[in-house]
Design an enzyme around this catalytic site. Structure first.
Site, short mmCIF file in Angstrom:
data_model
loop_
_atom_site.label_atom_id
_atom_site.label_comp_id
_atom_site.label_asym_id
_atom_site.label_seq_id
_atom_site.Cartn_x
_atom_site.Cartn_y
_atom_site.Cartn_z
N CYS A 266 38.44 32.89 37.52
CA CYS A 266 38.19 31.66 36.78
C CYS A 266 39.39 31.34 35.91
O CYS A 266 39.93 32.23 35.24
CB CYS A 266 36.99 31.83 35.85
SG CYS A 266 35.42 31.90 36.72
N TYR B 229 25.63 36.62 36.99
CA TYR B 229 25.38 35.19 37.23
C TYR B 229 24.06 35.01 37.99
O TYR B 229 23.36 35.97 38.29
CB TYR B 229 26.60 34.54 37.89
CG TYR B 229 27.80 34.64 36.97
CD1 TYR B 229 27.77 34.02 35.72
CD2 TYR B 229 28.92 35.41 37.29
CE1 TYR B 229 28.82 34.15 34.82
CE2 TYR B 229 29.98 35.53 36.40
CZ TYR B 229 29.92 34.90 35.17
OH TYR B 229 30.96 35.03 34.28
C1 LIG Z 1 41.09 35.89 34.39
C2 LIG Z 1 39.98 36.48 35.21
C3 LIG Z 1 39.03 35.65 35.77
C4 LIG Z 1 38.01 36.18 36.58
N1 LIG Z 1 37.15 35.34 37.24
C5 LIG Z 1 36.32 35.83 38.17
C6 LIG Z 1 35.62 34.99 39.05
O1 LIG Z 1 35.78 33.78 39.07
N2 LIG Z 1 34.75 35.56 39.92
C7 LIG Z 1 34.59 36.92 40.01
O2 LIG Z 1 33.80 37.40 40.83
N3 LIG Z 1 35.29 37.74 39.21
C8 LIG Z 1 36.16 37.24 38.33
N4 LIG Z 1 36.94 38.08 37.59
C9 LIG Z 1 36.86 39.51 37.87
C10 LIG Z 1 37.93 39.91 38.87
O3 LIG Z 1 37.79 39.21 40.11
C11 LIG Z 1 37.92 41.41 39.14
O4 LIG Z 1 36.71 41.76 39.76
C12 LIG Z 1 38.07 42.21 37.84
O5 LIG Z 1 39.07 41.63 37.02
C13 LIG Z 1 38.45 43.65 38.11
O6 LIG Z 1 39.63 43.70 38.89
P1 LIG Z 1 41.09 44.01 38.27
O7 LIG Z 1 40.98 45.34 37.58
O8 LIG Z 1 41.98 44.03 39.48
O9 LIG Z 1 41.44 42.93 37.30
C14 LIG Z 1 37.94 37.57 36.77
C15 LIG Z 1 38.87 38.40 36.15
C16 LIG Z 1 39.89 37.88 35.41
C17 LIG Z 1 40.92 38.81 34.81
#
Ligand SMILES: Cc1cc2nc3c(=O)[nH]c(=O)nc-3n(C[C@H](O)[C@H](O)[C@H](O)COP(=O)(O)O)c2cc1C
Length: 370
Positions: free
Chosen positions: A27, A184
């Site tokens: 997001c 959600y």
């Molecule tokens: C800025 C940001 C926005 C995110 N928006 C979503 C989203 O729209 N949908 C979703 O399922 N997860 C969302 N997440 C979670 C990520 O997709 C991911 O599952 C989570 O950050 C863990 O992965 P990472 O350690 O690689 O960041 C978001 C994470 C971040 C950092």
């Protein structure tokens, strides 16, 4: 090293990803009444050039009230569809790799502020809206009391998911991913912590998510890919656990879903999550072992060797990364270099290839010691 598994193609439904690396949905809280704008064009344009096997566009709301914040993207109007089409058309001009979209509904987590203002419900002077949920239970202090959805409203909701999927189809997305994690709306139905209904939608917590899944399956072309983000654990006593993820993934497979991404958390603030590198991989692995569906792992994956090990060991078929891509949109190029894999660069950037530019080594060693 032999050709690393991380850089081998994978088939999801009717599409093929050139490698196992996925840009996780993120997001941006930057849309105008659901409509993407120049921020999304630049953000997604950069990620489209990343070389990732699949870029998944942020959680996009299927109804206006299904947004988390005033800044969330939507696919609930002609304007939002046209605005997204402009961005995705531009991304297509810089990549031939697949692009997907995550469809969701915030439920009781809606009517919130953007995170950089504060993760909390909107105040009366911030244009809040009435949120909806399986049961009239708020997320916690400072969050609105949601309206308990009545059965005719659930039917409308299923139609909204289908309408959004059809908009995504017209835009030309290669994959649709149903968001049923992170607390959600679909997750709110699945979890006993948020679903305390006494009707069939409470007695069978998967009923609404599976109705949505089946209706979207019907509407979404088989030649493309269909997946879901699911919950491996609520991290709260009495909440969902890995065995629930297995059951849900099995049902999604039966309906004809091509993949699941196993995440966790988000259903309620009291969750105590032990966040460490690869902390959700074991949930993905549990699903992978039990269900014949393609599985994506996510969460604190950032290092190329770590990502390669997850795929090579068979814990998951793909890895998704979010923050690692914000930090370094060239993650895939550098990982390819680390493993000696030659991948296509956009020709405009080809002069930065390490074999074409001796400065590459210097640049990397500088950033590693910074
Ligand atoms: C800025 C940001 C926005 C995110 N928006 C979503 C989203 O729209 N949908 C979703 O399922 N997860 C969302 N997440 C979670 C990520 O997709 C991911 O599952 C989570 O950050 C863990 O992965 P990472 O350690 O690689 O960041 C978001 C994470 C971040 C950092």
């Amino acid at each position: 090293m032999a050709h690393p598994e991380l850089f081998t193609p994978i088939q999801l439904g009717g599409i093929t990803l050139p490698n196992r690396i996925v840009v996780s949905p993120m997001c941006q809280y930057s849309a105008d009444d659901g409509c993407m704008n120049d921020w999304h064009l630049i953000h997604l344009g950069s990620l489209a050039m990343s070389g990732a096997g699949l870029v998944v566009v942020e959680k996009t709301a299927v109804t206006r009230e299904g947004r988390i914040t005033h800044g969330c993207t939507g696919l609930y109007s002609e304007h939002s569809e046209a605005a997204m089409k402009r961005v995705i058309d531009a991304c297509r001009r810089v990549t031939s790799n697949p692009i997907g979209i995550q469809l969701g509904h915030a439920g009781r987590k809606g009517s919130a502020n953007v995170p950089w203002v504060g993760v909390q419900g909107l105040k009366p002077d911030e244009s809040p809206w009435h949120t909806v949920a399986p049961s009239a239970i708020s997320l916690g202090d400072g969050w609105p009391l949601p309206h308990e959805l009545k059965i005719p409203e659930l039917k409308k909701l299923v139609e909204a998911y289908v309408a959004a999927a059809l908009r995504a189809k017209r835009i030309g997305f290669d994959a649709v991913e149903l968001h049923s994690a992170h607390g959600y709306l679909l997750h709110q139905f699945l979890s006993p912590l948020s679903n305390q209904r006494s009707d069939a939608y409470g007695r069978e917590p998967m009923k609404l998510p599976l109705e949505v899944a089946a209706a979207v399956r019907e509407a979404w072309p088989k030649e493309r890919a269909l997946g879901a983000r699911i919950t491996g654990s609520d991290w709260i006593e009495g909440g969902l656990g890995p065995e629930d993820a297995v059951t849900y993934a099995r049902e999604l497979r039966r309906i004809g879903f091509d993949y699941v991404c196993v995440s966790s958390g988000g259903i309620a603030p009291q969750a105590r999550i032990k966040v460490e590198p690869g902390y959700q991989v074991r949930f993905a692995e549990a699903v992978k072992k039990a269900v014949d569906i393609k599985v994506r792992a996510v969460g604190m994956i950032a290092d190329p060797e770590q990502a390669q090990a997850i795929v090579a060991s068979g814990s998951a078929d793909m890895v998704a990364m979010a923050r690692a891509f914000l930090d370094n949109p060239r993650w895939v190029w550098h990982a390819a270099e680390r493993f000696g894999v030659r991948i296509d660069y956009p020709p405009q950037y080809a002069r930065s290839r390490p074999d074409a530019w001796p400065g590459a080594r210097l640049a990397r060693s500088r950033s590693e010691t910074a």
